[in-house]
Design a protein around this motif. Structure first.
Motif, PDB file in Angstrom:
ATOM      1  N   ALA A 130       0.825  -1.209   0.000  1.00  0.00           N
ATOM      2  CA  ALA A 130       0.000   0.000   0.000  1.00  0.00           C
ATOM      3  C   ALA A 130       0.861   1.261   0.000  1.00  0.00           C
ATOM      4  CB  ALA A 130      -0.931  -0.013   1.211  1.00  0.00           C
ATOM      5  N   LEU A 131       1.887   1.296   0.829  1.00  0.00           N
ATOM      6  CA  LEU A 131       2.722   2.487   0.946  1.00  0.00           C
ATOM      7  C   LEU A 131       3.513   2.743  -0.331  1.00  0.00           C
ATOM      8  CD1 LEU A 131       3.495   4.729   2.941  1.00  0.00           C
ATOM      9  CD2 LEU A 131       5.375   3.270   3.733  1.00  0.00           C
ATOM     10  N   SER A 132       3.871   1.690  -1.048  1.00  0.00           N
ATOM     11  CA  SER A 132       4.629   1.856  -2.286  1.00  0.00           C
ATOM     12  C   SER A 132       3.742   2.177  -3.478  1.00  0.00           C
ATOM     13  CB  SER A 132       5.446   0.596  -2.578  1.00  0.00           C
ATOM     14  OG  SER A 132       4.601  -0.519  -2.755  1.00  0.00           O
ATOM     15  N   GLY A 133       2.418   2.058  -3.295  1.00  0.00           N
ATOM     16  CA  GLY A 133       1.499   2.361  -4.383  1.00  0.00           C
ATOM     17  C   GLY A 133       1.343   1.248  -5.395  1.00  0.00           C
ATOM     18  N   LEU A 134       1.822   0.070  -5.079  1.00  0.00           N
ATOM     19  CA  LEU A 134       1.729  -1.054  -5.997  1.00  0.00           C
ATOM     20  C   LEU A 134       0.343  -1.683  -5.949  1.00  0.00           C
ATOM     21  CD1 LEU A 134       5.120  -2.859  -5.320  1.00  0.00           C
ATOM     22  CD2 LEU A 134       4.476  -1.691  -7.439  1.00  0.00           C
ATOM     23  N   GLY A 135      -0.133  -2.129  -7.090  1.00  0.00           N
ATOM     24  CA  GLY A 135      -1.361  -2.893  -7.140  1.00  0.00           C
ATOM     25  C   GLY A 135      -1.061  -4.378  -7.069  1.00  0.00           C
ATOM     26  N   PRO A 136      -2.088  -5.213  -7.102  1.00  0.00           N
ATOM     27  CA  PRO A 136      -1.877  -6.659  -7.060  1.00  0.00           C
ATOM     28  C   PRO A 136      -1.297  -7.159  -8.378  1.00  0.00           C
ATOM     29  CG  PRO A 136      -4.187  -6.174  -7.424  1.00  0.00           C
ATOM     30  CD  PRO A 136      -3.519  -4.850  -7.179  1.00  0.00           C
ATOM     31  N   ARG A 137      -0.644  -8.299  -8.318  1.00  0.00           N
ATOM     32  CA  ARG A 137      -0.189  -8.973  -9.532  1.00  0.00           C
ATOM     33  C   ARG A 137      -0.701 -10.405  -9.498  1.00  0.00           C
ATOM     34  NH1 ARG A 137       5.865  -9.571 -12.249  1.00  0.00           N
ATOM     35  NH2 ARG A 137       5.191 -10.992 -13.899  1.00  0.00           N
ATOM     36  N   ALA A 138      -1.140 -10.892 -10.647  1.00  0.00           N
ATOM     37  CA  ALA A 138      -1.629 -12.267 -10.718  1.00  0.00           C
ATOM     38  C   ALA A 138      -0.511 -13.240 -10.361  1.00  0.00           C
ATOM     39  CB  ALA A 138      -2.142 -12.561 -12.120  1.00  0.00           C
ATOM     40  N   PRO A 139      -0.848 -14.383  -9.774  1.00  0.00           N
ATOM     41  CA  PRO A 139       0.177 -15.371  -9.417  1.00  0.00           C
ATOM     42  C   PRO A 139       1.025 -15.762 -10.620  1.00  0.00           C
ATOM     43  CG  PRO A 139      -1.908 -15.938  -8.392  1.00  0.00           C
ATOM     44  CD  PRO A 139      -2.196 -14.799  -9.318  1.00  0.00           C
ATOM     45  N   LEU A 140       2.312 -15.969 -10.365  1.00  0.00           N
ATOM     46  CA  LEU A 140       3.257 -16.324 -11.423  1.00  0.00           C
ATOM     47  C   LEU A 140       3.050 -17.771 -11.856  1.00  0.00           C
ATOM     48  CD1 LEU A 140       6.523 -14.776  -9.909  1.00  0.00           C
ATOM     49  CD2 LEU A 140       4.969 -13.738 -11.572  1.00  0.00           C
ATOM     50  N   ARG A 141       3.159 -17.996 -13.154  1.00  0.00           N
ATOM     51  CA  ARG A 141       3.080 -19.338 -13.708  1.00  0.00           C
ATOM     52  C   ARG A 141       4.009 -19.446 -14.914  1.00  0.00           C
ATOM     53  NH1 ARG A 141       0.939 -19.723  -9.552  1.00  0.00           N
ATOM     54  NH2 ARG A 141      -1.062 -20.693  -8.998  1.00  0.00           N
ATOM     55  N   GLY A 142       4.484 -20.662 -15.176  1.00  0.00           N
ATOM     56  CA  GLY A 142       5.218 -20.964 -16.397  1.00  0.00           C
ATOM     57  C   GLY A 142       6.400 -20.056 -16.650  1.00  0.00           C
ATOM     58  N   ARG A 143       6.399 -19.408 -17.818  1.00  0.00           N
ATOM     59  CA  ARG A 143       7.516 -18.553 -18.232  1.00  0.00           C
ATOM     60  C   ARG A 143       7.683 -17.337 -17.331  1.00  0.00           C
ATOM     61  NH1 ARG A 143      11.414 -19.746 -22.395  1.00  0.00           N
ATOM     62  NH2 ARG A 143      10.490 -21.341 -23.713  1.00  0.00           N
ATOM     63  N   GLU A 144       6.642 -16.952 -16.602  1.00  0.00           N
ATOM     64  CA  GLU A 144       6.789 -15.842 -15.664  1.00  0.00           C
ATOM     65  C   GLU A 144       7.714 -16.233 -14.514  1.00  0.00           C
ATOM     66  OE1 GLU A 144       2.492 -13.584 -15.936  1.00  0.00           O
ATOM     67  OE2 GLU A 144       2.638 -15.426 -14.751  1.00  0.00           O
ATOM     68  N   ILE A 145       7.775 -17.502 -14.195  1.00  0.00           N
ATOM     69  CA  ILE A 145       8.660 -17.975 -13.137  1.00  0.00           C
ATOM     70  C   ILE A 145      10.078 -18.132 -13.665  1.00  0.00           C
ATOM     71  CG2 ILE A 145       9.119 -19.868 -11.521  1.00  0.00           C
ATOM     72  CD1 ILE A 145       6.081 -20.439 -11.566  1.00  0.00           C
ATOM     73  N   GLN A 146      10.209 -18.696 -14.856  1.00  0.00           N
ATOM     74  CA  GLN A 146      11.513 -18.926 -15.465  1.00  0.00           C
ATOM     75  C   GLN A 146      11.466 -18.390 -16.900  1.00  0.00           C
ATOM     76  OE1 GLN A 146      13.556 -22.646 -14.263  1.00  0.00           O
ATOM     77  NE2 GLN A 146      11.552 -23.357 -13.602  1.00  0.00           N
ATOM     78  N   PRO A 147      11.701 -17.083 -17.089  1.00  0.00           N
ATOM     79  CA  PRO A 147      11.526 -16.466 -18.412  1.00  0.00           C
ATOM     80  C   PRO A 147      12.373 -17.103 -19.507  1.00  0.00           C
ATOM     81  CG  PRO A 147      11.734 -14.783 -16.709  1.00  0.00           C
ATOM     82  CD  PRO A 147      12.058 -16.086 -16.061  1.00  0.00           C
ATOM     83  N   SER A 148      13.544 -17.600 -19.167  1.00  0.00           N
ATOM     84  CA  SER A 148      14.419 -18.185 -20.184  1.00  0.00           C
ATOM     85  C   SER A 148      14.154 -19.666 -20.395  1.00  0.00           C
ATOM     86  CB  SER A 148      15.888 -17.974 -19.793  1.00  0.00           C
ATOM     87  OG  SER A 148      16.159 -18.565 -18.539  1.00  0.00           O
ATOM     88  N   GLY A 149      13.105 -20.182 -19.784  1.00  0.00           N
ATOM     89  CA  GLY A 149      12.800 -21.603 -19.910  1.00  0.00           C
ATOM     90  C   GLY A 149      13.319 -22.382 -18.724  1.00  0.00           C
TER      91      GLY A 149
END
Length: 484
Positions: free
Chosen positions: A282-301
């Motif tokens: 809240a203090l940083s002004g960030l909104g929620p982010r959807a849970p990480l899956r697949g390439r979001e966890i390991q972008p290079s595979g």
């Protein structure tokens, strides 16, 4: 407030005013104020789990200003310093907190910027509350000529069911809300307490030096009926380091308080924040982010090989989660014998590391400490034992790193820190996001041991999740489960 006089949760929550909508309006105001004022945010995190509610920020494990500078240069202007002070005795915790706070403030001064400081700790109230706050207050007086006007106590961790209403802190256990003083966390051998009412908690933690009537609070009526302007009005009256309890059961509550605090600071007030994970978002002004899956966890595979799960936490939630994972029969299970570690048998670590490295060649590996808690004679002795066991786990991980695990999960706060620093050599990492809404962060090491750079490192607090969460984490990392 004595235990037998606490109101029932149903009574408290039925009487609350309706929350404000959880939209981006107030959040956008927070972002706009931060951008216009060039604000930085430094989070002194007493274990690595405080980043569970945020994303796209960086975490640093070293007391080095160059590392803080690099982390604060990110788009979020936020740096988590993982102090691990919950594993230290009180004098050591205060000393380390002082060094971290001084370094963050020095970086801000060189940049000509103002930095807010958060002392992030456990959402179930365990930690060196008074000592760490006092250390940061003293550092501000030393560097800026005066302390903070107020200390906002905001332990809410909404995603994990830790809520504050009627000044009472509540923990969700199953379907029920229980006053936190009635939970297993309050019986912690090192940081135990009795008070669930946070005004009484401050009095208890201060040894009576701060009276209940000296502690102010911002109620849910203030927040929901008065909005940021009412919060600003209340905080404008705070001075001389007064403690202020913040009630919150929704993110809109936290966003409103964050906005009100920023408005009060614009008018010349200054605040230190002692919080759980949610208020940092809240203090940083960030909104929620959807849970990480697949390439979001390991972008290079996905890296080749198998994963390593490291468990040091002994809370009952963790032990149930370990049992559920073992019941699936998909891991090779390796136990680190705690009595042998405590007795000083050095060869146990070497032998255990060899077993882990060998097993990683054929399956995921669950490395866990024997489940009987080794308690010391007193709190200090219990902490010393916990540090010794955690160090042994970290040496085991370091010994097995040559087997190139595809990912590593660490379960427990102290365990997560020691595995990161001493097992994987992490000095700085990006917090990519979480595996579930607001819980269980994924770190991407930036500056670390060569075998760990870019490898997903999952930081899993001991006191979150249901019985099957650890098994679901393993399935997600292996690409076997795409949904929560």
């Amino acid at each position: 407030m004595p235990r037998d006089s606490l109101p029932a949760a149903a009574e408290v929550f039925a009487a609350l005013p309706q929350p404000l909508p959880d939209d981006d309006g107030i959040r956008e105001s927070v972002r706009a104020i931060r951008a216009a004022d060039g604000l930085l945010l430094g989070v002194l995190d007493d274990d690595p789990t405080g980043s569970q509610a945020v994303h796209d920020v960086q975490a640093v494990t070293v007391l080095e200003e160059d590392a803080y500078e690099a982390a604060l240069a990110g788009a979020a202007g936020t740096c988590f310093v993982l102090t691990n002070t919950r594993s230290l005795d009180e004098p050591a915790a205060a000393g380390l907190t002082t060094l971290a706070a001084r370094g963050l403030m020095a970086v801000a001064q060189r940049r000509g910027a103002r930095i807010q400081l958060v002392s992030r700790s456990d959402s179930t109230l365990r930690g060196h509350v008074m000592a760490e706050v006092a250390a940061i207050q003293a550092t501000r007086r030393e560097m800026l000529g005066g302390g903070f006007d107020g200390v906002l106590l905001v332990p809410a961790f909404l995603e994990a069911g830790r809520l504050t209403a009627a000044d009472i802190h509540w923990a969700r256990t199953g379907r029920d809300l229980v006053a936190v003083g009635e939970t297993e966390f309050a019986r912690d051998p090192v940081f135990g307490y009795t008070a669930s009412d946070l005004r009484d908690f401050v009095t208890e933690r201060s040894g009576g030096a701060i009276g209940r009537d000296d502690v102010r609070s911002i109620s849910l009526a203030d927040i929901r009926l008065g909005g940021p302007s009412r919060v600003h009005e209340l905080l404008a009256e705070v001075r001389d380091g007064t403690w202020v309890v913040v009630n919150a059961t929704e993110y809109s509550d936290l966003d409103t308080v964050a906005c009100g605090a920023l408005l009060a600071e614009r008018a010349g007030k200054s605040f230190l924040f002692r919080t759980g994970p949610s208020f940092v978002r809240a203090l940083s002004g960030l909104g929620p982010r959807a849970p990480l899956r697949g390439r979001e966890i390991q972008p290079s595979g996905r890296r080749g090989g198998h994963g390593l799960i490291v468990v040091g936490s002994h809370v009952s939630q963790t032990s149930r989660q370990v049992a559920a994972l073992r019941a699936r029969g998909v891991t090779t299970d390796v136990e680190l014998d705690v009595p042998s570690v405590v007795s000083g048998a050095d060869d146990v670590v070497t032998a255990t590391a060899q077993r882990v490295a060998s097993a990683l060649g054929r399956s995921d590996v669950l490395l866990y400490t024997s489940r009987t808690l080794a308690a010391g004679r007193d709190g200090a002795d219990s902490l010393a034992i916990a540090r010794r066991v955690s160090a042994a786990l970290s040496r085991t991980v370091r010994g097995a790193l040559a087997a190139k695990p595809a990912w590593v999960v660490a379960k427990g706060g102290i365990t997560s820190h020691d595995v990161a620093v001493h097992g994987l050599g992490i000095r700085r990492a990006e917090v990519a996001g979480q595996l579930f809404p607001g819980v269980i962060s994924v770190f991407r090491p930036i500056d670390a041991a060569p075998g760990a750079i870019g490898m997903p490192y999952v930081v899993f607090a001991g006191n979150v999740g249901d019985d099957g969460t650890l098994a679901r984490v393993v399935a997600i990392l292996n690409g076997e489960q795409e949904g929560p």
